[in-house]
Design a protein around this motif. Structure first.
Motif, PDB file in Angstrom:
ATOM      1  N   ALA A 196       8.111   3.426  -2.914  1.00 54.55           N
ATOM      2  CA  ALA A 196       8.457   2.407  -3.054  1.00 54.55           C
ATOM      3  C   ALA A 196       7.147   1.358  -1.521  1.00 54.55           C
ATOM      4  CB  ALA A 196       9.787   0.913  -3.319  1.00 54.55           C
ATOM      5  N   LYS A 197       8.263   2.488  -0.506  1.00 54.76           N
ATOM      6  CA  LYS A 197       7.476   1.575   0.825  1.00 54.76           C
ATOM      7  C   LYS A 197       6.100   2.196   0.716  1.00 54.76           C
ATOM      8  CE  LYS A 197      10.855   1.242   3.504  1.00 54.76           C
ATOM      9  NZ  LYS A 197      12.764   2.087   4.279  1.00 54.76           N
ATOM     10  N   ILE A 198       5.636   4.098   0.596  1.00 57.22           N
ATOM     11  CA  ILE A 198       4.437   4.551  -0.201  1.00 57.22           C
ATOM     12  C   ILE A 198       3.228   3.592  -0.547  1.00 57.22           C
ATOM     13  CG2 ILE A 198       3.438   6.560  -0.658  1.00 57.22           C
ATOM     14  CD1 ILE A 198       5.701   8.456  -0.278  1.00 57.22           C
ATOM     15  N   LEU A 199       4.232   3.073  -1.928  1.00 61.49           N
ATOM     16  CA  LEU A 199       3.115   2.451  -2.528  1.00 61.49           C
ATOM     17  C   LEU A 199       2.551   0.725  -2.117  1.00 61.49           C
ATOM     18  CD1 LEU A 199       4.360   2.766  -6.362  1.00 61.49           C
ATOM     19  CD2 LEU A 199       2.561   3.079  -5.788  1.00 61.49           C
ATOM     20  N   ALA A 200       3.226   0.368  -1.411  1.00 59.32           N
ATOM     21  CA  ALA A 200       3.696  -1.177  -0.700  1.00 59.32           C
ATOM     22  C   ALA A 200       2.148  -0.627   0.278  1.00 59.32           C
ATOM     23  CB  ALA A 200       5.088  -1.331  -0.045  1.00 59.32           C
ATOM     24  N   LEU A 201       2.512   0.128   1.290  1.00 56.80           N
ATOM     25  CA  LEU A 201       1.367   0.694   2.689  1.00 56.80           C
ATOM     26  C   LEU A 201       0.506   0.575   2.202  1.00 56.80           C
ATOM     27  CD1 LEU A 201       3.710   2.546   4.742  1.00 56.80           C
ATOM     28  CD2 LEU A 201       2.848   0.370   5.148  1.00 56.80           C
TER      29      LEU A 201
ATOM     30  N   LEU B 128       6.258   5.937   8.122  1.00 56.24           N
ATOM     31  CA  LEU B 128       7.799   5.826   7.443  1.00 56.24           C
ATOM     32  C   LEU B 128       8.945   6.799   8.164  1.00 56.24           C
ATOM     33  CD1 LEU B 128       6.372   5.684   3.894  1.00 56.24           C
ATOM     34  CD2 LEU B 128       7.806   4.083   5.259  1.00 56.24           C
ATOM     35  N   GLY B 129       8.341   8.075   8.510  1.00 59.11           N
ATOM     36  CA  GLY B 129       9.355   7.972   9.617  1.00 59.11           C
ATOM     37  C   GLY B 129      10.019   9.905   9.200  1.00 59.11           C
ATOM     38  N   VAL B 130       8.653  10.316   8.262  1.00 56.22           N
ATOM     39  CA  VAL B 130       9.051  11.727   7.220  1.00 56.22           C
ATOM     40  C   VAL B 130       7.276  11.762   7.936  1.00 56.22           C
ATOM     41  CG1 VAL B 130      10.540  10.805   5.601  1.00 56.22           C
ATOM     42  CG2 VAL B 130       7.932  10.305   5.285  1.00 56.22           C
ATOM     43  N   SER B 131       6.958  13.335   7.620  1.00 56.92           N
ATOM     44  CA  SER B 131       6.064  14.382   7.550  1.00 56.92           C
ATOM     45  C   SER B 131       5.262  13.856   6.552  1.00 56.92           C
ATOM     46  CB  SER B 131       6.627  15.594   7.430  1.00 56.92           C
ATOM     47  OG  SER B 131       6.489  16.001   6.927  1.00 56.92           O
ATOM     48  N   TYR B 132       3.958  14.485   6.773  1.00 58.69           N
ATOM     49  CA  TYR B 132       2.798  13.918   6.165  1.00 58.69           C
ATOM     50  C   TYR B 132       3.445  15.092   5.066  1.00 58.69           C
ATOM     51  CZ  TYR B 132       0.608  18.520   7.249  1.00 58.69           C
ATOM     52  OH  TYR B 132       0.119  19.571   7.659  1.00 58.69           O
ATOM     53  N   LYS B 133       3.609  16.346   5.136  1.00 64.04           N
ATOM     54  CA  LYS B 133       3.428  16.822   3.820  1.00 64.04           C
ATOM     55  C   LYS B 133       5.014  16.358   3.280  1.00 64.04           C
ATOM     56  CE  LYS B 133       2.877  21.348   6.039  1.00 64.04           C
ATOM     57  NZ  LYS B 133       3.676  22.537   6.291  1.00 64.04           N
TER      58      LYS B 133
ATOM     59  N   TRP C 132      -7.703   5.329  -1.768  1.00 63.13           N
ATOM     60  CA  TRP C 132      -5.992   5.179  -2.473  1.00 63.13           C
ATOM     61  C   TRP C 132      -6.686   4.496  -4.003  1.00 63.13           C
ATOM     62  CZ3 TRP C 132      -3.561   9.626  -1.762  1.00 63.13           C
ATOM     63  CH2 TRP C 132      -3.058  10.085  -0.657  1.00 63.13           C
ATOM     64  N   GLU C 133      -5.957   4.425  -5.081  1.00 69.87           N
ATOM     65  CA  GLU C 133      -5.907   4.015  -6.107  1.00 69.87           C
ATOM     66  C   GLU C 133      -4.713   4.225  -6.845  1.00 69.87           C
ATOM     67  OE1 GLU C 133      -9.419   4.141  -8.188  1.00 69.87           O
ATOM     68  OE2 GLU C 133     -11.259   3.393  -7.137  1.00 69.87           O
ATOM     69  N   ILE C 134      -4.055   3.128  -7.284  1.00 74.37           N
ATOM     70  CA  ILE C 134      -3.238   3.079  -7.397  1.00 74.37           C
ATOM     71  C   ILE C 134      -2.910   2.548  -8.935  1.00 74.37           C
ATOM     72  CG2 ILE C 134      -0.676   1.861  -7.918  1.00 74.37           C
ATOM     73  CD1 ILE C 134      -0.822   1.724  -4.326  1.00 74.37           C
ATOM     74  N   HIS C 135      -2.556   3.476  -9.960  1.00 75.09           N
ATOM     75  CA  HIS C 135      -2.820   3.366 -11.866  1.00 75.09           C
ATOM     76  C   HIS C 135      -1.758   3.045 -12.062  1.00 75.09           C
ATOM     77  CE1 HIS C 135      -7.487   5.048 -11.432  1.00 75.09           C
ATOM     78  NE2 HIS C 135      -6.516   5.690 -10.020  1.00 75.09           N
ATOM     79  N   ASP C 136      -2.011   1.671 -13.563  1.00 75.07           N
ATOM     80  CA  ASP C 136      -0.318   1.840 -13.708  1.00 75.07           C
ATOM     81  C   ASP C 136      -0.034   3.247 -14.795  1.00 75.07           C
ATOM     82  OD1 ASP C 136       0.083  -0.678 -13.751  1.00 75.07           O
ATOM     83  OD2 ASP C 136      -1.313  -1.405 -14.835  1.00 75.07           O
ATOM     84  N   LYS C 137       1.566   3.109 -15.247  1.00 80.78           N
ATOM     85  CA  LYS C 137       1.955   4.320 -15.513  1.00 80.78           C
ATOM     86  C   LYS C 137       1.721   4.416 -16.733  1.00 80.78           C
ATOM     87  CE  LYS C 137       4.533   6.217 -12.037  1.00 80.78           C
ATOM     88  NZ  LYS C 137       6.178   7.597 -11.321  1.00 80.78           N
ATOM     89  N   SER C 138       1.297   3.573 -17.444  1.00 77.98           N
ATOM     90  CA  SER C 138       0.859   3.167 -18.714  1.00 77.98           C
ATOM     91  C   SER C 138       0.546   4.344 -19.696  1.00 77.98           C
ATOM     92  CB  SER C 138       1.252   2.521 -19.182  1.00 77.98           C
ATOM     93  OG  SER C 138      -0.121   1.713 -18.602  1.00 77.98           O
TER      94      SER C 138
END
Length: 82
Positions: free
Chosen positions: A27-32, A48-53, A76-82
């Motif tokens: 959720a945080k990745i999507l928000a950013l 987010l305090g994690v590695s890029y990997k 980046w593009e976010i697509h619906d999962k439908s």
């Protein structure tokens, strides 16, 4: 004492926390990405305090986030999962 960090960039995060909740991370990745669609995986990881990997692994598993273009000119593009 010899330097054993051959070829390792000095800005690589060390001691990355391993206890970040996974669903919360998605959720945080999507928000950013929604906030800045040109953000790099490295900057996402630092924010987010994690590695890029870890970021790359999560984005691949989500399946609805895709990088369009190459390098700095892409986004980046976010697509619906439908």
């Amino acid at each position: 004492m010899p330097n054993l960090n051959y070829g390792v960039p000095q800005d690589v995060p060390q001691r990355v926390p391993q206890d970040v909740p996974q669903d919360d991370l998605d959720a945080k990745i999507l928000a950013l990405i929604k906030k800045d669609n040109k953000i790099s995986t490295e900057k996402l990881g630092m924010a987010l305090g994690v590695s890029y990997k870890t970021i790359r692994r999560h984005i691949k598993a989500m399946g609805n986030v895709h990088y369009i273009g190459r390098g700095f000119s892409g986004h980046w593009e976010i697509h619906d999962k439908s």
